[in-house]
Design a protein around this motif. Structure first.
Motif, PDB file in Angstrom:
ATOM      1  N   HIS A 202      27.370  39.746  38.285  1.00  0.00           N
ATOM      2  CA  HIS A 202      27.147  40.296  39.645  1.00  0.00           C
ATOM      3  C   HIS A 202      28.451  40.527  40.402  1.00  0.00           C
ATOM      4  O   HIS A 202      28.542  41.459  41.198  1.00  0.00           O
ATOM      5  CB  HIS A 202      26.170  39.401  40.403  1.00  0.00           C
ATOM      6  N   ALA A 203      29.457  39.735  40.097  1.00  0.00           N
ATOM      7  CA  ALA A 203      30.758  39.962  40.768  1.00  0.00           C
ATOM      8  C   ALA A 203      31.343  41.289  40.274  1.00  0.00           C
ATOM      9  O   ALA A 203      31.815  42.111  41.067  1.00  0.00           O
ATOM     10  CB  ALA A 203      31.698  38.816  40.441  1.00  0.00           C
ATOM     11  N   ARG A 207      32.025  44.661  42.418  1.00  0.00           N
ATOM     12  CA  ARG A 207      33.383  45.248  42.426  1.00  0.00           C
ATOM     13  C   ARG A 207      33.327  46.715  42.041  1.00  0.00           C
ATOM     14  O   ARG A 207      33.899  47.589  42.689  1.00  0.00           O
ATOM     15  CB  ARG A 207      34.256  44.459  41.443  1.00  0.00           C
ATOM     16  N   TRP A 208      32.552  47.007  40.981  1.00  0.00           N
ATOM     17  CA  TRP A 208      32.431  48.388  40.499  1.00  0.00           C
ATOM     18  C   TRP A 208      31.819  49.273  41.575  1.00  0.00           C
ATOM     19  O   TRP A 208      32.298  50.369  41.842  1.00  0.00           O
ATOM     20  CB  TRP A 208      31.555  48.418  39.242  1.00  0.00           C
ATOM     21  N   ARG A 209      30.764  48.781  42.237  1.00  0.00           N
ATOM     22  CA  ARG A 209      30.087  49.575  43.277  1.00  0.00           C
ATOM     23  C   ARG A 209      31.037  49.845  44.438  1.00  0.00           C
ATOM     24  O   ARG A 209      31.115  50.970  44.951  1.00  0.00           O
ATOM     25  CB  ARG A 209      28.820  48.871  43.757  1.00  0.00           C
ATOM     26  N   ARG A 210      31.803  48.843  44.831  1.00  0.00           N
ATOM     27  CA  ARG A 210      32.741  49.019  45.943  1.00  0.00           C
ATOM     28  C   ARG A 210      33.787  50.060  45.553  1.00  0.00           C
ATOM     29  O   ARG A 210      34.125  50.970  46.311  1.00  0.00           O
ATOM     30  CB  ARG A 210      33.408  47.680  46.274  1.00  0.00           C
ATOM     31  N   GLY A 231      41.280  47.324  53.837  1.00  0.00           N
ATOM     32  CA  GLY A 231      42.121  46.131  53.664  1.00  0.00           C
ATOM     33  C   GLY A 231      42.894  46.247  52.352  1.00  0.00           C
ATOM     34  O   GLY A 231      42.744  47.212  51.602  1.00  0.00           O
ATOM     35  N   LYS A 232      43.684  45.213  52.073  1.00  0.00           N
ATOM     36  CA  LYS A 232      44.560  45.217  50.900  1.00  0.00           C
ATOM     37  C   LYS A 232      43.743  45.317  49.613  1.00  0.00           C
ATOM     38  O   LYS A 232      44.040  46.148  48.737  1.00  0.00           O
ATOM     39  CB  LYS A 232      45.393  43.913  50.919  1.00  0.00           C
ATOM     40  N   ALA A 233      42.675  44.520  49.529  1.00  0.00           N
ATOM     41  CA  ALA A 233      41.850  44.496  48.303  1.00  0.00           C
ATOM     42  C   ALA A 233      41.259  45.878  48.035  1.00  0.00           C
ATOM     43  O   ALA A 233      41.305  46.384  46.918  1.00  0.00           O
ATOM     44  CB  ALA A 233      40.751  43.455  48.466  1.00  0.00           C
ATOM     45  N   ASP A 234      40.736  46.512  49.095  1.00  0.00           N
ATOM     46  CA  ASP A 234      40.139  47.844  48.931  1.00  0.00           C
ATOM     47  C   ASP A 234      41.190  48.861  48.489  1.00  0.00           C
ATOM     48  O   ASP A 234      40.939  49.693  47.623  1.00  0.00           O
ATOM     49  CB  ASP A 234      39.501  48.293  50.253  1.00  0.00           C
ATOM     50  N   ARG A 235      42.363  48.789  49.086  1.00  0.00           N
ATOM     51  CA  ARG A 235      43.393  49.764  48.728  1.00  0.00           C
ATOM     52  C   ARG A 235      43.767  49.609  47.247  1.00  0.00           C
ATOM     53  O   ARG A 235      43.963  50.584  46.530  1.00  0.00           O
ATOM     54  CB  ARG A 235      44.624  49.598  49.637  1.00  0.00           C
ATOM     55  N   LYS A 236      43.783  48.348  46.787  1.00  0.00           N
ATOM     56  CA  LYS A 236      44.109  48.082  45.378  1.00  0.00           C
ATOM     57  C   LYS A 236      43.013  48.654  44.477  1.00  0.00           C
ATOM     58  O   LYS A 236      43.279  49.368  43.497  1.00  0.00           O
ATOM     59  CB  LYS A 236      44.242  46.559  45.182  1.00  0.00           C
TER      60      LYS A 236
END
Ligand SMILES: O=C(NCc1ccc(CNCc2ncc[nH]2)cc1)c1csc2nc[nH]c(=O)c12
Length: 247
Positions: A202-203, A207-210, A231-236
């Motif tokens: 599920h993680a 992650r894939w969906r985001r 945010g940083k995570a999204d940009r990555k």
């Protein structure tokens, strides 16, 4: 919420509001819809609601008096104050932020124009706000009224069940476009379902969906991306998805 609609075609609104979430909300008493037809308030044996524009030009203009009488009747029907919102190509394009604002009101009155529009003196005197659906030409305001009624009804407490609320929240949540969706069969001539969605991890699925939402938004609606304030995570995640595309 109570919504009064002033329209030459009240049956249009009644039909579109009888279905789905809006129909159910009416049954549950979450939404009260009332239609007012200016023709019912027009005087004389021709019961005119429109006439030719001063200064010439194509089309007809909706007359002041039938609208004033219809509005007066609507206001007299319920003591709650309500803004008069005019659906018009000259209005501000509708956004979800505006929908949220309207959904918080106890009542609103929607005015649907036809023909070339409404006598400016009525608009200047009675209209609180003009709203457009977007930059394309429709035949009248009724579709705009139906859209506003649908969008504000979805935000009424109790209008949506849990699954429907999740759909609503996903759009409202982060302002990104939605990820792709798949269902049965997992393997098809048109292609297979991405493995991650069948992994049970599920993680990894989240992650894939985001990542897919970010990539789609970047490719199709970069304007939304700027507003989303990543945010940083999204940009990555997005950078990784773009690289994978470039390969
Ligand atoms: O009532 C609506 N449309 C009827 C309508 C359409 C076109 C004209 C022609 N105006 C002449 C002109 N335009 C620019 C310069 N000169 C008048 C009235 C309407 C309500 S909300 C909405 N949202 C998006 N599009 C819409 O058309 C609407």
């Amino acid at each position: 919420m109570r919504v009064d609609v002033i329209s030459l075609f009240p049956e249009f609104l009644a039909q579109s509001a009888a279905l789905g979430v809006v129909g159910r909300a009416q049954e549950r008493g979450l939404l009260e819809l009332h239609g007012w037809n200016p023709r019912d308030f027009a005087e004389g044996n021709y019961r005119r609601v429109d006439d030719r524009p001063f200064g010439g030009g194509p089309g007809m203009v909706m007359l002041i008096e039938p609208l004033r009488a219809a509005l007066a009747a609507a206001r007299a029907a319920d003591p709650q104050p309500a803004p008069l919102i005019y659906l018009s190509p000259q209005g501000r394009p509708l956004t979800q932020a505006k929908v949220r604002e309207l959904a918080a009101l106890p009542r609103m009155i929607l005015l649907c124009g036809r023909y070339e529009g409404v006598d400016e003196r009525f608009l200047a005197s009675e209209v609180d706000e003009e709203i457009s659906l977007g930059d394309y030409v429709l035949s009248g305001g009724e579709l705009g009224a139906a859209v506003i009624i649908d969008a504000v009804t979805r935000l009424q407490e109790g209008a949506l069940n849990d699954a429907e609320s999740a759909v609503q929240d996903s759009f409202e949540g982060d302002g990104l476009l939605d990820c792709p969706h798949y269902s049965q069969p997992s393997s098809h001539a048109l292609g297979d379902v991405p493995d991650v969605l069948r992994s049970g991890n599920h993680a990894a699925i989240a992650r894939w969906r985001r990542q897919q939402s970010l990539l789609r938004t970047a490719l199709r609606r970069p304007d939304l991306l700027d507003e989303a304030g990543l945010g940083k995570a999204d940009r990555k995640l997005l950078a990784e998805a773009r690289e994978a595309l470039a390969e």
